[in-house]
Design a protein around this motif. Structure first.
Motif, mmCIF file in Angstrom:
data_model
loop_
_atom_site.group_PDB
_atom_site.id
_atom_site.type_symbol
_atom_site.label_atom_id
_atom_site.label_comp_id
_atom_site.label_asym_id
_atom_site.label_seq_id
_atom_site.Cartn_x
_atom_site.Cartn_y
_atom_site.Cartn_z
ATOM 1 N N UNK A 121 8.281 -7.819 -14.555
ATOM 2 C CA UNK A 121 8.176 -8.382 -13.726
ATOM 3 C C UNK A 121 9.239 -8.420 -11.956
ATOM 4 N N UNK A 122 9.864 -7.592 -12.280
ATOM 5 C CA UNK A 122 11.046 -7.176 -11.019
ATOM 6 C C UNK A 122 10.347 -6.523 -10.494
ATOM 7 N N UNK A 123 10.125 -5.596 -8.910
ATOM 8 C CA UNK A 123 10.320 -5.017 -8.694
ATOM 9 C C UNK A 123 10.955 -4.174 -7.519
ATOM 10 N N UNK A 124 11.540 -3.163 -7.068
ATOM 11 C CA UNK A 124 12.837 -2.725 -6.427
ATOM 12 C C UNK A 124 12.045 -1.940 -5.082
ATOM 13 N N UNK A 125 12.137 -3.057 -4.243
ATOM 14 C CA UNK A 125 11.614 -1.653 -2.672
ATOM 15 C C UNK A 125 13.231 -1.175 -2.301
ATOM 16 N N UNK A 126 12.810 0.346 -1.436
ATOM 17 C CA UNK A 126 14.238 0.210 -0.522
ATOM 18 C C UNK A 126 14.515 -0.619 0.740
ATOM 19 N N UNK A 127 13.070 -0.420 0.603
ATOM 20 C CA UNK A 127 13.797 -1.694 2.003
ATOM 21 C C UNK A 127 12.597 -1.907 2.775
ATOM 22 N N UNK A 128 12.706 -3.417 3.116
ATOM 23 C CA UNK A 128 11.580 -4.453 3.428
ATOM 24 C C UNK A 128 12.270 -5.039 4.920
ATOM 25 N N UNK A 129 11.883 -4.062 6.010
ATOM 26 C CA UNK A 129 12.061 -4.443 7.077
ATOM 27 C C UNK A 129 10.591 -4.402 7.743
ATOM 28 N N UNK A 130 10.117 -4.873 8.154
ATOM 29 C CA UNK A 130 8.724 -5.256 9.405
ATOM 30 C C UNK A 130 8.357 -4.970 10.061
ATOM 31 N N UNK A 131 7.481 -3.818 11.172
ATOM 32 C CA UNK A 131 7.819 -3.890 12.215
ATOM 33 C C UNK A 131 7.580 -5.110 13.095
ATOM 34 N N UNK A 132 6.758 -6.560 12.787
ATOM 35 C CA UNK A 132 6.791 -7.072 13.409
ATOM 36 C C UNK A 132 6.500 -8.432 12.584
ATOM 37 N N UNK A 133 6.400 -8.998 12.880
ATOM 38 C CA UNK A 133 5.706 -11.074 12.367
ATOM 39 C C UNK A 133 5.083 -11.765 12.113
ATOM 40 N N UNK A 134 3.782 -10.396 11.844
ATOM 41 C CA UNK A 134 2.984 -11.651 11.374
ATOM 42 C C UNK A 134 2.272 -11.435 10.147
ATOM 43 N N UNK A 135 1.560 -12.024 9.671
ATOM 44 C CA UNK A 135 1.634 -12.537 8.420
ATOM 45 C C UNK A 135 1.151 -11.117 7.325
ATOM 46 N N UNK A 136 -0.404 -11.003 8.396
ATOM 47 C CA UNK A 136 -0.668 -10.156 7.967
ATOM 48 C C UNK A 136 -0.055 -8.522 7.318
#
Length: 208
Positions: A121-136
């Protein structure tokens, strides 16, 4: 145990070795129970309050004379038997908080995380920085990671765009590796860690 590290598109980016000892067997189960009970108890405000017979507003006059009316004896308008009267053994403001030592909390977190790792149940992401703050944008990341159900995102430190994009998504919560709690680990269907956040949690669980 090794975990596959993915990017925001769901593509593998290498592997990560779990850096804390897993808890085998039934060890730590009671610690988890103790921590969860204490956490839920500490969430209670304890402000429920009812008035006793002596606290209800009213006169001290006897409702009617003792004998001769054919009715039952009555000595007070504040009687618990009467509508608007006092409450017998009702709740009063109290402190429900419970204390758990740091070693038990650490064992509970390690046990809870061990079980979620074994269940996949655990997923590791290298980095989770989004280009914008849109929910989509955030939903596209969850879809690429094939995440379903309730989700807990653990990021250290959390990206501002991530906080803004996820706050309107139901059943999604964001926390940090420093604040991760055993109860937080048990609640969601899926845990999404950033590599940095997972390393923070590993450092916490190595302190024994």
């Amino acid at each position: 145990m090794k975990l596959v590290v993915k990017d925001t598109l769901g593509k593998p980016q290498g592997e990560l070795e779990v850096g804390f000892p897993l808890v085998e067997g039934e060890r730590g189960a009671h610690a988890v129970h103790e921590v969860v009970v204490a956490h839920l108890a500490n969430c209670r405000r304890g402000t429920a309050c009812t008035k006793t017979k002596g606290e209800v507003a009213g006169t001290g006059k006897k409702p009617w004379r003792q004998k001769g009316t054919g009715r039952a004896r009555a000595g007070s308008f504040q009687s618990p038997l009467w509508r608007g009267g006092g409450v017998v053994f009702g709740p009063k403001p109290r402190d429900f908080s419970l204390k758990v030592n740091a070693q038990t909390k650490r064992l509970a977190l390690r046990k809870a995380l061990t079980e979620r790792l074994k269940a996949g149940d655990v997923i590791v992401v290298d980095e989770l920085s989004l280009p914008n703050h849109k929910t989509r944008t955030f939903l596209n990341v969850l879809q690429a990671l094939e995440v379903k159900g309730t989700v807990l995102v653990v990021a250290s430190p959390p990206d501002r765009n991530l906080l803004l994009a996820s706050r309107n998504v139901p059943h999604v919560e964001v926390t940090t590796g420093e604040n991760l709690h055993a109860y937080d680990v048990l609640r969601p269907d899926t845990l999404v860690f950033t590599r940095a956040a997972f390393q923070v949690v590993e450092n916490r669980l190595r302190e024994e």
